[in-house]
Design an enzyme around this catalytic site. Structure first.
Site, PDB file in Angstrom:
ATOM      1  N   THR A 233      -0.039  -6.460   1.691  1.00  0.00           N
ATOM      2  CA  THR A 233      -0.980  -5.418   1.876  1.00  0.00           C
ATOM      3  C   THR A 233      -1.523  -5.573   0.677  1.00  0.00           C
ATOM      4  O   THR A 233      -1.090  -6.057  -0.533  1.00  0.00           O
ATOM      5  CB  THR A 233      -0.065  -4.227   2.109  1.00  0.00           C
ATOM      6  OG1 THR A 233       0.621  -4.066   3.031  1.00  0.00           O
ATOM      7  CG2 THR A 233      -1.149  -2.737   1.958  1.00  0.00           C
ATOM      8  N   GLY A 263       1.066  -0.477  11.296  1.00  0.00           N
ATOM      9  CA  GLY A 263       2.299  -0.225  10.036  1.00  0.00           C
ATOM     10  C   GLY A 263       1.879   1.197   9.208  1.00  0.00           C
ATOM     11  O   GLY A 263       1.132   1.959   9.794  1.00  0.00           O
TER      12      GLY A 263
END
Length: 368
Positions: A233, A263
């Site tokens: 990320t 997520g």
């Protein structure tokens, strides 16, 4: 007459005394007001010099022995490039939100990170992107999930926040909204990188071996490669000269994910949170656990309700609460006073920080 004169003198004295008294009252009342204005101005000058920015590019099993010198330099240079963009905005009086989104754009445009151009592939060999932003002053937020044609998902998340009454839009609906707001949709081939495709094929090969009859499933139970498919990320948290906080997170999600899995990155309170009363946080890690722990909000809540520092709150959440559930990962955060933490419980986390003085800190591997 002898009695009248003293009486008249007494009246004159009384009138003169009252005439003098009124301006004195005016002078007295003006002093505290003037002092308060001076104090406010001094405070404003002091706070306007305090700003900062912190970023991450994902956490996981990032080991020096597995990194070539050239790749290490590439990551360090891109982290520095990204954070300098945001720092320059803040230095020139720009907003924390502007610094966050423009900084994340740099990482979204790089194939090095699992966001935008470098997004990982799903089981069906697609790229499904998630992102979110939050404004610490208003507590307004915006997010998108499962988009497949948006070059910079963080920009669309910001547009959801500023130009709609919603917080999160997903999939085709999010892209329909994007077109309505003038976004140019890109062909999915834009997101293709050979590195991410090879990662997917390796994961799927492991999956086949694990599912084969008679295979040793325990061989994969603690497989760091398999675990790292759940990470990746980019994120940023910033404090601007006006004392406002903002945070943002963008990701391609989990390698080999199925069924439009989402997520923590686009979920406000899990992957992203900002509140001027406490801090701004961006998360990176095994999303399912970060959702269950509501990691980003929990750090802020501990500061607000328990009165602990940002560093203490982050350490408790990342080193105790998340591992207790079985998850791992990290966060970057900055509080209302400009204090920064980059906390993680994995072998490494791509990260960088710059303060108001311009001091730059870049890190990749485990803290020493």
């Amino acid at each position: 007459m002898k009695i009248f004169k003293p009486f008249m003198l007494l009246i004159v004295f009384f009138v003169l005394f009252n005439c003098e008294k009124q301006p004195l009252k005016h002078k007295k009342t003006s002093i505290p007001t003037q002092s308060a204005e001076i104090i406010d101005e001094m405070h404003a000058r002091s706070s306007s010099s305090n700003f900062g920015i912190v970023i991450h590019g994902g956490a996981g099993t990032i080991l020096k022995k597995n990194m070539t010198d050239s790749l290490e330099i590439a990551y360090a240079q891109k982290l520095e490039e990204a954070i300098r963009v945001g720092h320059e905005i803040l230095k020139n009086g720009g907003s924390a939100m502007q610094a966050v989104t423009k900084t994340i754009n740099v990482m979204e445009d790089s194939p090095l990170f699992n966001a935008g151009k470098g997004a990982v592939f799903t089981h069906e060999k697609r790229n499904e992107l998630d992102a979110s932003v939050m404004d610490g002053k208003t507590l307004n937020a915006g997010a998108v999930s499962g988009v497949t044609h948006i070059k910079n998902p963080i920009d669309l998340a910001l547009t959801v926040m500023t130009q709609s009454e919603h917080v999160m839009l997903s999939g085709e609906g999010a892209e329909e909204f994007a077109k309505l707001k003038g976004f140019k949709l890109v062909d999915p081939s834009y997101f293709y990188t050979e590195k991410r495709m090879q990662s997917l094929l390796k994961v799927q090969e492991r999956e086949k071996l694990k599912n084969n009859k008679g295979s040793n499933a325990t061989l994969f139970a603690n497989d760091p490669y398999s675990k790292d498919t759940k990470f990746g990320t980019v994120g940023c948290a910033a404090l601007d000269k006006d004392g406002n906080l903002a945070a943002g997170t963008s990701t391609g999600g989990m390698t080999n994910k199925r069924w439009n899995r989402i997520g923590d990155a686009p979920i406000i309170g899990a992957g992203t949170y900002a509140n001027n009363a406490t801090c701004a946080v961006s998360s990176t890690g095994w999303g399912e656990y970060f959702i269950r722990a509501m990691v980003a909000h929990d750090i802020s809540a501990m500061m607000e309700y328990k009165g602990v520092s940002l560093e203490e709150a982050a350490r408790e959440v990342i080193q105790v609460k998340v591992p207790a559930l079985g998850g791992d990962g990290g966060i970057v955060a900055i509080d209302k006073d400009g204090n920064v933490t980059m906390e993680f419980n994995t072998a490494g986390m791509y990260r960088a920080h710059m303060d108001a003085t311009g001091e730059l800190i870049v890190g990749i591997y485990e803290k020493k």
